[in-house]
Design an enzyme around this catalytic site. Structure first.
Site, mmCIF file in Angstrom:
data_model
loop_
_atom_site.group_PDB
_atom_site.id
_atom_site.type_symbol
_atom_site.label_atom_id
_atom_site.label_comp_id
_atom_site.label_asym_id
_atom_site.label_seq_id
_atom_site.Cartn_x
_atom_site.Cartn_y
_atom_site.Cartn_z
ATOM 1 N N THR A 199 0.831 -1.206 0.000
ATOM 2 C CA THR A 199 0.000 0.000 0.000
ATOM 3 C C THR A 199 0.861 1.251 0.000
ATOM 4 O O THR A 199 1.973 1.256 0.527
ATOM 5 C CB THR A 199 -0.959 0.034 1.213
ATOM 6 N N ARG A 200 0.345 2.302 -0.615
ATOM 7 C CA ARG A 200 0.973 3.616 -0.507
ATOM 8 C C ARG A 200 -0.074 4.642 -0.067
ATOM 9 O O ARG A 200 0.115 5.845 -0.209
ATOM 10 C CB ARG A 200 1.591 4.024 -1.858
ATOM 11 N N HIS A 204 -8.554 2.134 4.232
ATOM 12 C CA HIS A 204 -9.953 2.280 4.614
ATOM 13 C C HIS A 204 -10.578 0.886 4.684
ATOM 14 O O HIS A 204 -9.906 -0.120 4.528
ATOM 15 C CB HIS A 204 -10.668 3.204 3.630
ATOM 16 N N HIS A 207 -10.021 -1.958 1.899
ATOM 17 C CA HIS A 207 -8.761 -2.685 1.893
ATOM 18 C C HIS A 207 -8.572 -3.531 3.153
ATOM 19 O O HIS A 207 -7.965 -4.594 3.119
ATOM 20 C CB HIS A 207 -7.592 -1.728 1.667
ATOM 21 N N ARG A 293 -7.768 -3.921 -7.507
ATOM 22 C CA ARG A 293 -8.000 -3.266 -8.792
ATOM 23 C C ARG A 293 -6.986 -2.136 -8.965
ATOM 24 O O ARG A 293 -6.603 -1.470 -8.029
ATOM 25 C CB ARG A 293 -9.430 -2.733 -8.862
#
Ligand SMILES: [Zn+2]
Length: 390
Positions: A199-200, A204, A207, A293
């Site tokens: 993740t960057r 929320h 995820h 996605r």
């Protein structure tokens, strides 16, 4: 305790380029008298990843043969799957300054202590037009990865590196686990299967849901935020880390989940970067990897599921790590729970879906997004950060 996680590093063995056992002094003395090259932020991230084996089986900055092989076929010349070149770009000036030296000292800052010695095997021209279209699927300079590519030097120097010290960090030191340390942490916890999450962004509920779906079928979860260079409009690392910590404190099982740092710089190369991210996480010991996605995407350069489809271009045993593909997820008021188009039969109007722009506007106005979208603890951290930012 239990056995090691069964997954082997990419190419078979975990690379460790940091010299030890008394060789450090000799190498440091040698480095002091070599021509110096100061690395940019991205190359420094690559050096750290090379040094610790996150980019196993690479042992240095790639030469021309592997460079073109990766661009042409997503494989190294020896046949190992590899999707993004790891090269050291230099300007004509820098190349001139290095001259014909067979070894070069690599520095983090001008005048700083050498971090590593590059044993120069070759110099070659960087084919930026080809690299842009192969890696990024576009040569549009508005694309941040393409922009960085064209801002870099036109030449490359290649060769193995011998590392004196990892780049220094004064932030998140407790989370900066190397691949070997991460594998050890899995071993201590007795996890044989571990899913990695790249993740960057702040996390929320959508995820969080993907991670927990994955954790239902694995022993452990590694949330592995990328903390190298990102776009200037991405949420800053310290704010993101506070969000992850709040989430872990309130909602994640301590014996089944952990946070580590992925020191890579972001390329925004979408599909090819999804492969590269998966291979690196395999080196950290993950057996599974979440691909959502538009993984590693930016703007509208890639199709929503391109980063999932690209995995079909490899035989499963070429990558070794198992990708877990997920659709867009959301809270549905009729289901009274999280779901995706795959699991929820209702209409969009029943689903709590907010655009990124809408969420940013709410946070900027000091307003928490619905609890079905964001955990309030996370929302409050983001609101406070935006307020401090003016
Ligand atoms: Zn539903």
């Amino acid at each position: 305790m239990s056995d090691a996680t069964p997954i082997a590093p990419h190419g078979g063995a975990l690379v460790d380029l940091v010299v030890s056992g008394g060789d450090e002094q000799a190498l440091a003395a040698e480095a002091a008298n070599l021509p110096k090259l100061t690395l940019g932020e991205r190359e420094l991230s690559d050096l750290e990843m090379l040094a610790t084996g996150a980019l196993s089986p690479l042992t240095g900055f790639q030469g021309e043969g592997d460079y073109h092989s990766v661009l042409d076929s997503m494989h190294l010349q020896d046949g190992v799957a590899w999707s993004i070149p790891v090269v050291l770009g230099v300007t004509d000036d820098e190349l001139h300054r290095i001259g014909g030296a067979s070894s070069v000292a690599l520095l983090a800052t001008d005048g700083g202590d050498p971090l590593a010695v590059l044993r120069v095997a070759e110099r070659f021209p960087r084919d930026k037009a080809k690299e842009a279209v192969s890696v990024y699927r576009t040569d549009d300079l508005e694309h941040p990865g393409v922009r960085a590519l064209f801002d870099a030097g036109d030449q490359c120097v290649a060769g193995t590196v011998e590392v004196l010290a990892l780049p220094a960090h004064d932030d998140f030191v407790n989370y900066r686990l190397t691949p070997a340390q991460t594998r050890e942490a899995f071993r201590e916890r007795g996890w044989k299967t571990v899913v990695g999450f790249q993740t960057r962004n702040p996390i929320h509920r959508a995820h969080e849901y993907l991670q927990k779906c994955a954790l239902e079928i694995t022993d452990g979860l590694l949330v592995h935020p990328l903390m190298g260079a990102t776009k200037s409009d991405d949420v800053p690392p310290d704010v993101r880390m506070r969000c992850y910590e709040a989430l872990f404190d309130g909602y994640y099982p301590k014996d089944r989940s952990m946070i580590g740092i992925f020191p890579a710089a972001m390329r925004y190369a979408g599909p090819r970067e999804a492969i590269w991210h998966a291979i690196a996480r395999k080196n950290y010991g993950c057996t599974h990897f979440i691909v959502g996605r538009d993984h590693a995407g930016v703007g509208s350069y890639y199709g929503t599921y391109d980063a999932q489809r690209i995995f079909e271009e490899f035989e499963p045993d070429e990558l070794g790590i198992t990708p877990l593909m997920f659709e867009h997820s959301f809270f549905c008021v009729k289901c009274e729970g999280m779901g995706s188009p795959k699991t929820c039969p209702h209409e969009d109007e029943d689903r709590v879906i907010l655009s990124g722009t809408k969420v940013r506007d709410m946070l900027r106005n000091g307003e928490r997004p619905p609890i079905e979208f964001s955990r309030p603890e996370v929302a409050d951290i983001l609101i406070a950060a935006m307020r401090a930012d003016g």
